[in-house]
Design a protein around this motif. Structure first.
Motif, mmCIF file in Angstrom:
data_model
loop_
_atom_site.group_PDB
_atom_site.id
_atom_site.type_symbol
_atom_site.label_atom_id
_atom_site.label_comp_id
_atom_site.label_asym_id
_atom_site.label_seq_id
_atom_site.Cartn_x
_atom_site.Cartn_y
_atom_site.Cartn_z
ATOM 1 N N LEU A 34 0.836 -1.211 0.000
ATOM 2 C CA LEU A 34 0.000 0.000 0.000
ATOM 3 C C LEU A 34 0.870 1.260 0.000
ATOM 4 C CD1 LEU A 34 -3.053 0.548 0.097
ATOM 5 C CD2 LEU A 34 -2.906 0.580 2.577
ATOM 6 N N ILE A 35 1.940 1.232 0.786
ATOM 7 C CA ILE A 35 2.868 2.375 0.846
ATOM 8 C C ILE A 35 3.470 2.635 -0.534
ATOM 9 C CG2 ILE A 35 5.102 3.144 1.780
ATOM 10 C CD1 ILE A 35 4.360 1.658 4.400
ATOM 11 N N LYS A 36 3.944 1.558 -1.165
ATOM 12 C CA LYS A 36 4.582 1.710 -2.487
ATOM 13 C C LYS A 36 3.571 2.159 -3.538
ATOM 14 C CE LYS A 36 8.212 -1.578 -1.447
ATOM 15 N NZ LYS A 36 8.517 -3.007 -1.351
ATOM 16 N N ARG A 37 2.363 1.612 -3.461
ATOM 17 C CA ARG A 37 1.330 1.957 -4.437
ATOM 18 C C ARG A 37 0.986 3.449 -4.375
ATOM 19 N NH1 ARG A 37 -3.756 -1.627 -3.738
ATOM 20 N NH2 ARG A 37 -4.757 0.146 -2.750
ATOM 21 N N ASN A 38 1.093 4.024 -3.185
ATOM 22 C CA ASN A 38 0.790 5.457 -3.021
ATOM 23 C C ASN A 38 2.039 6.343 -3.115
ATOM 24 O OD1 ASN A 38 -2.191 5.906 -2.382
ATOM 25 N ND2 ASN A 38 -1.702 4.130 -1.101
ATOM 26 N N ASN A 39 3.153 5.731 -3.541
ATOM 27 C CA ASN A 39 4.399 6.475 -3.815
ATOM 28 C C ASN A 39 5.030 7.116 -2.582
ATOM 29 O OD1 ASN A 39 4.301 5.947 -6.659
ATOM 30 N ND2 ASN A 39 2.652 7.466 -6.780
ATOM 31 N N TYR A 40 4.976 6.391 -1.443
ATOM 32 C CA TYR A 40 5.726 6.832 -0.265
ATOM 33 C C TYR A 40 6.919 5.905 -0.078
ATOM 34 C CZ TYR A 40 1.732 9.809 0.536
ATOM 35 O OH TYR A 40 0.763 10.760 0.374
ATOM 36 N N ASN A 41 7.926 6.398 0.675
ATOM 37 C CA ASN A 41 9.188 5.653 0.793
ATOM 38 C C ASN A 41 9.403 5.023 2.162
ATOM 39 O OD1 ASN A 41 10.118 6.289 -1.872
ATOM 40 N ND2 ASN A 41 10.418 8.393 -1.140
ATOM 41 N N SER A 42 8.551 5.373 3.129
ATOM 42 C CA SER A 42 8.765 4.838 4.477
ATOM 43 C C SER A 42 7.445 4.787 5.234
ATOM 44 C CB SER A 42 9.747 5.722 5.250
ATOM 45 O OG SER A 42 9.156 6.998 5.507
ATOM 46 N N TYR A 43 7.456 4.018 6.323
ATOM 47 C CA TYR A 43 6.282 3.973 7.199
ATOM 48 C C TYR A 43 5.975 5.356 7.768
ATOM 49 C CZ TYR A 43 6.114 -1.143 7.258
ATOM 50 O OH TYR A 43 5.980 -2.461 6.907
ATOM 51 N N GLU A 44 7.036 6.086 8.115
ATOM 52 C CA GLU A 44 6.843 7.420 8.706
ATOM 53 C C GLU A 44 6.155 8.369 7.721
ATOM 54 O OE1 GLU A 44 9.430 10.962 10.873
ATOM 55 O OE2 GLU A 44 10.473 9.346 9.824
ATOM 56 N N GLU A 45 6.637 8.395 6.479
ATOM 57 C CA GLU A 45 6.018 9.242 5.447
ATOM 58 C C GLU A 45 4.545 8.877 5.255
ATOM 59 O OE1 GLU A 45 7.578 9.558 1.452
ATOM 60 O OE2 GLU A 45 9.606 9.827 2.235
ATOM 61 N N TYR A 46 4.315 7.569 5.199
ATOM 62 C CA TYR A 46 2.942 7.091 4.946
ATOM 63 C C TYR A 46 2.024 7.427 6.120
ATOM 64 C CZ TYR A 46 -0.909 3.942 3.817
ATOM 65 O OH TYR A 46 -2.156 3.421 3.547
ATOM 66 N N TYR A 47 2.520 7.251 7.352
ATOM 67 C CA TYR A 47 1.709 7.574 8.532
ATOM 68 C C TYR A 47 1.328 9.059 8.531
ATOM 69 C CZ TYR A 47 0.087 8.359 13.228
ATOM 70 O OH TYR A 47 -0.679 8.741 14.302
ATOM 71 N N ASN A 48 2.296 9.910 8.264
ATOM 72 C CA ASN A 48 2.020 11.356 8.219
ATOM 73 C C ASN A 48 0.968 11.682 7.159
ATOM 74 O OD1 ASN A 48 3.832 11.895 10.257
ATOM 75 N ND2 ASN A 48 5.554 12.242 8.865
ATOM 76 N N ALA A 49 1.041 10.961 6.039
ATOM 77 C CA ALA A 49 0.086 11.201 4.948
ATOM 78 C C ALA A 49 -1.330 10.786 5.342
ATOM 79 C CB ALA A 49 0.524 10.449 3.693
ATOM 80 N N ILE A 50 -1.465 9.621 6.003
ATOM 81 C CA ILE A 50 -2.835 9.182 6.347
ATOM 82 C C ILE A 50 -3.439 10.034 7.462
ATOM 83 C CG2 ILE A 50 -2.524 6.799 5.527
ATOM 84 C CD1 ILE A 50 -2.271 5.867 8.391
ATOM 85 N N CYS A 51 -2.586 10.713 8.225
ATOM 86 C CA CYS A 51 -3.102 11.632 9.254
ATOM 87 C C CYS A 51 -3.699 12.895 8.627
ATOM 88 C CB CYS A 51 -1.993 12.021 10.231
ATOM 89 S SG CYS A 51 -1.553 10.680 11.343
ATOM 90 N N LYS A 52 -3.228 13.241 7.420
ATOM 91 C CA LYS A 52 -3.687 14.474 6.775
ATOM 92 C C LYS A 52 -4.774 14.242 5.731
ATOM 93 C CE LYS A 52 0.919 16.493 7.230
ATOM 94 N NZ LYS A 52 2.197 16.620 6.529
#
Length: 256
Positions: A34-52
């Motif tokens: 899911l992280i790769k499909r949405n073009n994020y590079n790390s769990y941290e980046e992805y977590y910050n994105a889903i918070c916003k």
């Protein structure tokens, strides 16, 4: 990909979902895809994105909770439910309390209503249906389904309770009115009590052994004496006596 442990902590604080109770390899693989499909590079980046981003957050929850369902899944087991289990439960009762746990998008509790309609008028049927995923519950309340998902429904019920809407089928309000949907976390929330039948299928395969033990013990407490737990085709309980169950039929376990 680094950072899964911290990600688990943050997700638990945000959602109440404890990823430690899910099989790790399987869950990491799902989340990383899911992280790769949405073009994020790390769990941290992805977590910050889903918070916003609410859309991204809803996609994550939906993907995490693996909402795959269909009406009368494994039809032969629903036949056993209709021909043997419901009549058995009705020997001493005029009304049954039934809980569809981890009900996803509603196919299972609506299937239960149709089975029960062979024994009771619809106005007397009430199913408790719960899931952790709000989006799945919203879809269940709408009651719009694909042709594939309804293919196992007995033809008389298809004719009576489904209306074509474009390429989909909408379930009738008569059936919908029999189900009360509610958000519920099997690992955190209080269970309904005094149930005669609990249906929880094709969910336990994603949990660790520790989580399964917790859930099975709580299902047992939630059942009336001689109540029955109906599980999925890949979920036969090994040594059910550990949880105070005995096999009644394959995939059906009775409280002892």
């Amino acid at each position: 990909m680094q950072g899964y442990e911290k990600f688990k902590e943050l997700i638990y604080k945000k959602t109440g979902i404890n990823l430690s109770f899910y099989k790790e390899r399987q869950m990491k693989r799902r989340i990383e895809s899911l992280i790769k499909r949405n073009n994020y590079n790390s769990y941290e980046e992805y977590y910050n994105a889903i918070c916003k981003d609410k859309k991204l957050y809803d996609e994550f929850i939906n993907y995490l909770t693996i909402n795959v369902s269909e009406f009368y899944r494994n039809p032969e087991q629903w036949k056993v439910l209709k021909d043997e289990i419901i009549p058995y439960l009705m020997k001493d009762k005029k009304k049954l309390k039934i809980w569809s746990a981890a009900c996803s998008t509603g196919e299972e509790p609506y299937s239960l209503v149709m089975v029960l309609s062979n024994f009771f008028p619809l106005r007397e049927i009430e199913i408790i249906a719960t899931d952790i995923d709000k989006e799945a519950l919203n879809k269940a309340r709408v009651g719009l389904y694909s042709e594939k998902s309804i293919e196992n429904i007995p033809s008389e019920f298809k004719r009576r309770y489904f209306e074509p809407v474009g390429n989909s089928y909408k379930i009738s309000s008569e059936i919908k009115n029999c189900v009360k949907f509610k958000q519920h976390n099997l690992l955190e929330d209080k269970y309904p009590d005094k149930c005669d039948l609990i249906v929880c299928r094709n969910v336990m395969i994603y949990f660790t052994e520790e989580a399964k033990e917790f859930i099975y013990k709580n299902f047992n407490k939630a059942l009336n004496q001689n109540g029955i737990l109906f599980v999925g085709s890949t979920e036969q309980i090994i040594l059910p006596h550990r949880y105070n169950f005995k096999p009644l039929r394959t995939f059906f376990y009775q409280k002892i």
